[in-house]
Every structure is written in structure tokens, then in C-alpha cells.
Design a protein around this motif. Structure first.
Motif, PDB file in Angstrom:
ATOM      1  N   VAL A 216       9.786   4.698   1.263  1.00 61.01           N
ATOM      2  CA  VAL A 216      11.452   4.195   1.572  1.00 61.01           C
ATOM      3  C   VAL A 216      12.011   3.146   0.600  1.00 61.01           C
ATOM      4  CG1 VAL A 216      13.144   3.107   3.338  1.00 61.01           C
ATOM      5  CG2 VAL A 216      10.901   5.069   4.271  1.00 61.01           C
TER       6      VAL A 216
ATOM      7  N   MET B  63      11.210   1.823  13.724  1.00 56.91           N
ATOM      8  CA  MET B  63      12.070   0.134  13.139  1.00 56.91           C
ATOM      9  C   MET B  63      11.935   0.210  11.708  1.00 56.91           C
ATOM     10  SD  MET B  63      12.747  -3.203  12.471  1.00 56.91           S
ATOM     11  CE  MET B  63      10.765  -3.413  12.719  1.00 56.91           C
TER      12      MET B  63
ATOM     13  N   GLY C  74       9.823   5.146  18.805  1.00 57.29           N
ATOM     14  CA  GLY C  74      11.902   5.029  17.254  1.00 57.29           C
ATOM     15  C   GLY C  74      10.659   4.394  16.121  1.00 57.29           C
TER      16      GLY C  74
ATOM     17  N   GLU D 107      12.844  -2.192   8.264  1.00 59.37           N
ATOM     18  CA  GLU D 107      13.489  -3.821   7.903  1.00 59.37           C
ATOM     19  C   GLU D 107      13.672  -3.675   6.511  1.00 59.37           C
ATOM     20  OE1 GLU D 107      11.682  -7.361  10.382  1.00 59.37           O
ATOM     21  OE2 GLU D 107      10.129  -5.915   9.604  1.00 59.37           O
ATOM     22  N   MET D 108      14.413  -4.716   5.694  1.00 60.47           N
ATOM     23  CA  MET D 108      15.049  -4.972   4.886  1.00 60.47           C
ATOM     24  C   MET D 108      15.620  -5.885   4.430  1.00 60.47           C
ATOM     25  SD  MET D 108      17.416  -2.328   3.946  1.00 60.47           S
ATOM     26  CE  MET D 108      16.690  -0.872   5.142  1.00 60.47           C
ATOM     27  N   HIS D 109      15.636  -6.654   3.116  1.00 56.45           N
ATOM     28  CA  HIS D 109      15.390  -7.430   2.929  1.00 56.45           C
ATOM     29  C   HIS D 109      17.422  -6.924   1.557  1.00 56.45           C
ATOM     30  CE1 HIS D 109      13.073 -10.378   3.924  1.00 56.45           C
ATOM     31  NE2 HIS D 109      13.935 -10.981   3.962  1.00 56.45           N
TER      32      HIS D 109
ATOM     33  N   GLU E  31      15.339  -4.784  -0.940  1.00 53.06           N
ATOM     34  CA  GLU E  31      14.037  -4.929  -0.771  1.00 53.06           C
ATOM     35  C   GLU E  31      12.739  -5.097  -0.226  1.00 53.06           C
ATOM     36  OE1 GLU E  31      14.114  -9.959  -3.019  1.00 53.06           O
ATOM     37  OE2 GLU E  31      15.155  -8.635  -3.973  1.00 53.06           O
ATOM     38  N   ASN E  32      11.637  -5.286  -0.121  1.00 52.71           N
ATOM     39  CA  ASN E  32      11.146  -5.697   1.457  1.00 52.71           C
ATOM     40  C   ASN E  32      10.772  -4.733   1.971  1.00 52.71           C
ATOM     41  OD1 ASN E  32       9.319  -7.845  -0.171  1.00 52.71           O
ATOM     42  ND2 ASN E  32      10.651  -9.394  -0.042  1.00 52.71           N
ATOM     43  N   VAL E  33      11.181  -3.466   1.597  1.00 53.49           N
ATOM     44  CA  VAL E  33      11.646  -2.338   3.307  1.00 53.49           C
ATOM     45  C   VAL E  33      10.078  -2.408   3.804  1.00 53.49           C
ATOM     46  CG1 VAL E  33      11.968  -0.251   3.586  1.00 53.49           C
ATOM     47  CG2 VAL E  33      13.266  -1.360   1.803  1.00 53.49           C
ATOM     48  N   ARG E  34      10.077  -2.367   5.372  1.00 48.99           N
ATOM     49  CA  ARG E  34       9.185  -2.776   6.121  1.00 48.99           C
ATOM     50  C   ARG E  34       8.889  -1.660   6.845  1.00 48.99           C
ATOM     51  NH1 ARG E  34       4.337  -5.390   3.894  1.00 48.99           N
ATOM     52  NH2 ARG E  34       3.977  -6.269   6.203  1.00 48.99           N
ATOM     53  N   ILE E  35       8.548  -1.066   7.528  1.00 46.28           N
ATOM     54  CA  ILE E  35       8.598   0.301   8.725  1.00 46.28           C
ATOM     55  C   ILE E  35       7.786   0.024   9.773  1.00 46.28           C
ATOM     56  CG2 ILE E  35       8.559   2.944   9.601  1.00 46.28           C
ATOM     57  CD1 ILE E  35       9.964   2.954   7.125  1.00 46.28           C
ATOM     58  N   GLY E  36       8.282  -0.261  11.697  1.00 46.03           N
ATOM     59  CA  GLY E  36       8.049  -0.129  12.188  1.00 46.03           C
ATOM     60  C   GLY E  36       7.778   0.466  13.010  1.00 46.03           C
ATOM     61  N   LYS E  37       7.397   0.338  14.509  1.00 45.30           N
ATOM     62  CA  LYS E  37       7.682   1.437  15.504  1.00 45.30           C
ATOM     63  C   LYS E  37       8.249   0.958  16.668  1.00 45.30           C
ATOM     64  CE  LYS E  37       3.489   2.061  16.125  1.00 45.30           C
ATOM     65  NZ  LYS E  37       1.978   2.579  16.339  1.00 45.30           N
ATOM     66  N   MET E  38       9.321   1.367  17.281  1.00 42.76           N
ATOM     67  CA  MET E  38       9.897   0.735  18.056  1.00 42.76           C
ATOM     68  C   MET E  38       9.237   1.919  19.420  1.00 42.76           C
ATOM     69  SD  MET E  38      12.372   0.904  20.313  1.00 42.76           S
ATOM     70  CE  MET E  38      13.417   1.846  19.849  1.00 42.76           C
TER      71      MET E  38
ATOM     72  N   VAL F 127       8.168  -3.773  19.732  1.00 46.41           N
ATOM     73  CA  VAL F 127       8.894  -3.512  18.352  1.00 46.41           C
ATOM     74  C   VAL F 127       7.047  -3.825  17.717  1.00 46.41           C
ATOM     75  CG1 VAL F 127       9.222  -3.945  16.186  1.00 46.41           C
ATOM     76  CG2 VAL F 127      11.013  -3.986  18.582  1.00 46.41           C
TER      77      VAL F 127
ATOM     78  N   THR G 213       4.585  -3.981  15.032  1.00 50.48           N
ATOM     79  CA  THR G 213       5.253  -4.509  12.631  1.00 50.48           C
ATOM     80  C   THR G 213       4.117  -4.694  12.051  1.00 50.48           C
ATOM     81  OG1 THR G 213       6.092  -6.648  13.685  1.00 50.48           O
ATOM     82  CG2 THR G 213       7.709  -5.227  13.009  1.00 50.48           C
TER      83      THR G 213
ATOM     84  N   ARG H  27       2.415  -9.111   8.291  1.00 51.50           N
ATOM     85  CA  ARG H  27       2.925  -9.191   6.470  1.00 51.50           C
ATOM     86  C   ARG H  27       2.395  -9.808   5.225  1.00 51.50           C
ATOM     87  NH1 ARG H  27       8.277  -8.340   6.390  1.00 51.50           N
ATOM     88  NH2 ARG H  27       8.966  -8.424   8.558  1.00 51.50           N
TER      89      ARG H  27
END
Lengths: 83, 83
Positions: free
Chosen positions: A22, B42, B40, B44-46, A35-42, A7, A9, A12
Motif C-alpha cells: 500500500v 484500518m 472494516g 495507519e501511516m506516518h 512511510e511506515n504504512v501498517r494495515i489493521g482490522k476494525m 481494532v 493491529t 510492531r
């Protein structure tokens, strides 16, 4: 045979404009609590070696040299036995 | 406050050319044991709600309506309490 999951990311401290877009989309669905949406790769892969240590070493090498940008991204590797 | 993670993966039956390209790159690093690479997303969010059920409902709604393409992709949601 092992199944490895890498994963990747964004750190921060790095702004994530794709995540912001998004987040806006999710708010438009009516979910203002998000809130605080973050996109990563898997990245998943099978690794056909004899030991978990060897599979983990390969996955971490691939992640550090190819999958993640070390300036902006962190990565996390998990390995489990399959088959 | 909850932290939700949505992992979006291509269905097994769908070819993943990006994964194939990454697999080729990993082989070039000398790791011939790596196969079946799949890429894929990923997200993440709060989610600032009172219950885990509510957080999970929101994350699944966002995943199904916005984050995943139901024709080609599956998604998996995990939620944990934070803060």
C-alpha cells in the motif's frame, strides 16, 4: 445497548508486507512523504447488555479468542453507549 | 511528522458476509448479546510534512483514490502530531 469497536493491529516487530504494498501505491500517487504504512482490522458490533463493564468484557473476550492472533497481533477495545 | 489513521468501513446498506461469519463465531463463544458485526480496515501511516492540513490532505487523497472503494465503502481520517 453498547457499540464496541475492536481494532486489531500487527505487532510492531512483525513485518507488514501488505502495508509495504500500500505504501508503494501511495508513493505512486505522488505522496512520497508517507512511510511506515501498517494495515489493521476494525471490527464493530452492537452488544445488547445492561452495563458498559459487561459489554467491554464480552468485546475483549471475543477479541482475544477470535479476532486477534495473540502471537502476531495486539488489539484495542473501545465501548460506547448507544440508543 | 504526523500519524494518520484511515478507517474504511462498508456502507450500512451493503451486506457484510464476513461480519456475519464473525458474528456466528462470537455466538459460538457464548456471547449471544452480540449483533450487527461489521468488519472494516484500518490503515495507519506516518506522513513527514510540516503541517497538519497537508498531512490530512495527503491521507484523504490516499484514502479516496487507493484505500476505499467509493461505491461500497466510506472512510474516516484522523491525524495527530508525533515526534
Amino acid at each position: 445497548m453498547y457499540h464496541a469497536k475492536v481494532v486489531v493491529t500487527l505487532r510492531r516487530s512483525i513485518l507488514d508486507p501488505q502495508g509495504k504494498a500500500v505504501e508503494h501505491g501511495i508513493h505512486t500517487l505522488g505522496h512520497e512523504a508517507v512511510e511506515n504504512v501498517r494495515i489493521g482490522k476494525m471490527v464493530e458490533m452492537h452488544i445488547d447488555v445492561a452495563s458498559r463493564d459487561e459489554a467491554e468484557r464480552i468485546a475483549k473476550d471475543a477479541a482475544g479468542k477470535l479476532l486477534a492472533n495473540p502471537v502476531m497481533e495486539d488489539f484495542h477495545v473501545t465501548v460506547e453507549k448507544v440508543g
